[in-house]
Design a protein around this motif. Sequence first.
Motif, PDB file in Angstrom:
ATOM      1  N   ILE A   1     -10.713   9.452  -1.851  1.00  0.00           N
ATOM      2  CA  ILE A   1     -10.225  10.641  -1.155  1.00  0.00           C
ATOM      3  C   ILE A   1     -10.544  10.486   0.328  1.00  0.00           C
ATOM      4  O   ILE A   1     -11.705  10.325   0.702  1.00  0.00           O
ATOM      5  N   ALA A   2      -9.521  10.503   1.154  1.00  0.00           N
ATOM      6  CA  ALA A   2      -9.677  10.395   2.606  1.00  0.00           C
ATOM      7  C   ALA A   2      -9.808  11.800   3.182  1.00  0.00           C
ATOM      8  O   ALA A   2      -8.833  12.554   3.224  1.00  0.00           O
ATOM      9  N   LEU A   3     -11.014  12.150   3.616  1.00  0.00           N
ATOM     10  CA  LEU A   3     -11.288  13.462   4.201  1.00  0.00           C
ATOM     11  C   LEU A   3     -11.538  13.275   5.690  1.00  0.00           C
ATOM     12  O   LEU A   3     -12.630  12.900   6.110  1.00  0.00           O
ATOM     13  N   GLY A   4     -10.508  13.498   6.493  1.00  0.00           N
ATOM     14  CA  GLY A   4     -10.646  13.293   7.933  1.00  0.00           C
ATOM     15  C   GLY A   4      -9.300  13.212   8.616  1.00  0.00           C
ATOM     16  O   GLY A   4      -8.274  13.618   8.052  1.00  0.00           O
ATOM     17  N   GLY A   5      -9.308  12.678   9.815  1.00  0.00           N
ATOM     18  CA  GLY A   5      -8.081  12.533  10.583  1.00  0.00           C
ATOM     19  C   GLY A   5      -7.350  11.246  10.265  1.00  0.00           C
ATOM     20  O   GLY A   5      -7.561  10.636   9.213  1.00  0.00           O
ATOM     21  N   GLY A   6      -6.502  10.830  11.208  1.00  0.00           N
ATOM     22  CA  GLY A   6      -5.669   9.670  10.979  1.00  0.00           C
ATOM     23  C   GLY A   6      -6.441   8.383  10.781  1.00  0.00           C
ATOM     24  O   GLY A   6      -6.030   7.520   9.997  1.00  0.00           O
ATOM     25  N   VAL A   7      -7.562   8.229  11.469  1.00  0.00           N
ATOM     26  CA  VAL A   7      -8.370   7.012  11.334  1.00  0.00           C
ATOM     27  C   VAL A   7      -8.904   6.884   9.913  1.00  0.00           C
ATOM     28  O   VAL A   7      -8.757   5.834   9.273  1.00  0.00           O
ATOM     29  N   ILE A   8      -9.503   7.955   9.405  1.00  0.00           N
ATOM     30  CA  ILE A   8     -10.042   7.931   8.037  1.00  0.00           C
ATOM     31  C   ILE A   8      -8.911   7.726   7.026  1.00  0.00           C
ATOM     32  O   ILE A   8      -9.047   6.953   6.066  1.00  0.00           O
ATOM     33  N   GLY A   9      -7.788   8.407   7.239  1.00  0.00           N
ATOM     34  CA  GLY A   9      -6.658   8.247   6.323  1.00  0.00           C
ATOM     35  C   GLY A   9      -6.133   6.824   6.298  1.00  0.00           C
ATOM     36  O   GLY A   9      -5.860   6.253   5.227  1.00  0.00           O
ATOM     37  N   ASP A  10      -5.978   6.215   7.483  1.00  0.00           N
ATOM     38  CA  ASP A  10      -5.448   4.854   7.567  1.00  0.00           C
ATOM     39  C   ASP A  10      -6.379   3.842   6.918  1.00  0.00           C
ATOM     40  O   ASP A  10      -5.947   2.959   6.167  1.00  0.00           O
ATOM     41  N   ILE A  11      -7.671   3.940   7.227  1.00  0.00           N
ATOM     42  CA  ILE A  11      -8.608   2.933   6.735  1.00  0.00           C
ATOM     43  C   ILE A  11      -8.906   3.114   5.246  1.00  0.00           C
ATOM     44  O   ILE A  11      -9.050   2.139   4.509  1.00  0.00           O
ATOM     45  N   THR A  12      -8.948   4.370   4.783  1.00  0.00           N
ATOM     46  CA  THR A  12      -9.143   4.622   3.353  1.00  0.00           C
ATOM     47  C   THR A  12      -7.921   4.162   2.568  1.00  0.00           C
ATOM     48  O   THR A  12      -8.044   3.549   1.498  1.00  0.00           O
ATOM     49  N   GLY A  13      -6.738   4.436   3.110  1.00  0.00           N
ATOM     50  CA  GLY A  13      -5.515   3.993   2.448  1.00  0.00           C
ATOM     51  C   GLY A  13      -5.433   2.484   2.351  1.00  0.00           C
ATOM     52  O   GLY A  13      -4.991   1.931   1.338  1.00  0.00           O
ATOM     53  N   PHE A  14      -5.866   1.785   3.411  1.00  0.00           N
ATOM     54  CA  PHE A  14      -5.845   0.320   3.397  1.00  0.00           C
ATOM     55  C   PHE A  14      -6.856  -0.226   2.393  1.00  0.00           C
ATOM     56  O   PHE A  14      -6.581  -1.204   1.681  1.00  0.00           O
ATOM     57  N   ALA A  15      -8.021   0.427   2.321  1.00  0.00           N
ATOM     58  CA  ALA A  15      -9.000   0.032   1.308  1.00  0.00           C
ATOM     59  C   ALA A  15      -8.420   0.211  -0.098  1.00  0.00           C
ATOM     60  O   ALA A  15      -8.562  -0.663  -0.967  1.00  0.00           O
ATOM     61  N   ALA A  16      -7.744   1.351  -0.317  1.00  0.00           N
ATOM     62  CA  ALA A  16      -7.126   1.610  -1.622  1.00  0.00           C
ATOM     63  C   ALA A  16      -6.022   0.602  -1.929  1.00  0.00           C
ATOM     64  O   ALA A  16      -5.841   0.187  -3.076  1.00  0.00           O
ATOM     65  N   ALA A  17      -5.288   0.194  -0.909  1.00  0.00           N
ATOM     66  CA  ALA A  17      -4.192  -0.757  -1.111  1.00  0.00           C
ATOM     67  C   ALA A  17      -4.690  -2.128  -1.522  1.00  0.00           C
ATOM     68  O   ALA A  17      -3.980  -2.869  -2.231  1.00  0.00           O
ATOM     69  N   THR A  18      -5.894  -2.482  -1.098  1.00  0.00           N
ATOM     70  CA  THR A  18      -6.363  -3.860  -1.262  1.00  0.00           C
ATOM     71  C   THR A  18      -7.525  -4.024  -2.237  1.00  0.00           C
ATOM     72  O   THR A  18      -7.759  -5.134  -2.720  1.00  0.00           O
ATOM     73  N   TYR A  19      -8.273  -2.960  -2.514  1.00  0.00           N
ATOM     74  CA  TYR A  19      -9.388  -3.091  -3.453  1.00  0.00           C
ATOM     75  C   TYR A  19      -8.845  -3.361  -4.849  1.00  0.00           C
ATOM     76  O   TYR A  19      -8.037  -2.592  -5.387  1.00  0.00           O
ATOM     77  N   GLN A  20      -9.259  -4.475  -5.430  1.00  0.00           N
ATOM     78  CA  GLN A  20      -8.770  -4.906  -6.748  1.00  0.00           C
ATOM     79  C   GLN A  20      -7.244  -4.846  -6.828  1.00  0.00           C
ATOM     80  O   GLN A  20      -6.660  -4.489  -7.832  1.00  0.00           O
ATOM     81  N   ARG A  21      -6.623  -5.146  -5.686  1.00  0.00           N
ATOM     82  CA  ARG A  21      -5.153  -5.212  -5.527  1.00  0.00           C
ATOM     83  C   ARG A  21      -4.453  -3.872  -5.692  1.00  0.00           C
ATOM     84  O   ARG A  21      -3.261  -3.813  -5.969  1.00  0.00           O
ATOM     85  N   GLY A  22      -5.208  -2.794  -5.501  1.00  0.00           N
ATOM     86  CA  GLY A  22      -4.543  -1.489  -5.436  1.00  0.00           C
ATOM     87  C   GLY A  22      -5.127  -0.448  -6.360  1.00  0.00           C
ATOM     88  O   GLY A  22      -5.106  -0.607  -7.574  1.00  0.00           O
ATOM     89  N   ILE A  23      -5.688   0.626  -5.771  1.00  0.00           N
ATOM     90  CA  ILE A  23      -6.148   1.774  -6.540  1.00  0.00           C
ATOM     91  C   ILE A  23      -5.561   3.036  -5.918  1.00  0.00           C
ATOM     92  O   ILE A  23      -4.967   3.006  -4.854  1.00  0.00           O
TER      93      ILE A  23
END
Length: 361
Positions: free
Chosen positions: A100-122
């Motif tokens: 869950i990305a709780l924050g502005g655009g920076v948190i959303g972008d970096i959390t989304g990228f982590a989700a995209a790549t952790y174990q190939r996508g969560i």
Amino acid sequence: MEKIIIKLHKRSYPVVISDKLFNHFSSLWSLHAGDKVVLITNDRVAPIYLNILCNLLTHAGIVTDQLILPDGEQNKTLITLNKIFTKLLTQNYDRSTILIALGGGVIGDITGFAAATYQRGIRFIQVPTTLLAQVDASIGGKTGVNHVLGKNMIGAFHQPNAVIINLDVLSTLTVKEFSSGLAEIIKYAVALDSDFFNWLESNLENLLILNISSLMYCIRRCCELKASIVSIDEYDQGIRSSLNLGHTYGHAIESYLNYKKWSHGEAVAAGIMIATNTALRLKQLNYSAAERIKQLLIRAGLPIHGPKEMTPNNYLRYMTRDKKSISGQLNLVLPVSIGCVKTISNVNHKLVSLSIEDTYS
């Protein structure tokens, strides 16, 4: 409460807008009792909302963990991204985990990228806490981090499972932060919707005093406009480029300043004005429309030129590395009327330099 559905080729997800959303879960959040989530936020937002949200999630039977990152665009890097991976790996989180990305655009972008790549996508959920993130950054699946040589050059398309927009959080923003969000709102109006531009001219002051009905309409309209574009062009291969108005110039400003001093919205506002001047020089836009754009930016408390110490050559150095540039040729999204933009290919570098200088005159 308003609910907009982002319709994609393979799946859809809701964008929910209200002023009291931290008390609702179930289908709105795409969460269920027993789910494991990791809340990722920053050290500015955490003291205000983290405990509230953790307690509500726990009460709903959701297993909750958290990670607090440093605030600021300068921290949207691979180094910070690795902190998320270390957290997830240390705690043995698997593919069923939801971020869950709780924050502005920076948190959303970096959390989304982590989700995209952790174990190939969560899976992940966006809970944007700034106006800019609510109207733009949280929607559409663009995730990523910055590099010293360019903004958002490392990333992936990874759509959230839901976007939860709580209007109440806007009361905690500074004037500078709120104005930053207005830049993206003005971008939508200039690029896509002349009626919305007219509405902004008449209702800007209502937004500045946080009138709830005006905020609800404004945010909903931006989300509708973005949804209509993303549903057609999820991977930014065509019409989605219209949402880049002002961003090629703006990203150059942010990169030059090492992602410090200026917010993303301030840089985009200056970029919109330079793009407007470029369109004027190319005779793509009339002076009356350009003046209306300029005055709306000024009324919103936004800059209409870049940093004084930044030369045209400084801009060009970063702009030729932009994702929309090919072999050093500048392809710019420019306004041709209020509510309409088009991409002009291979714009002359000298004309770009003159357009930058025009903003100071």
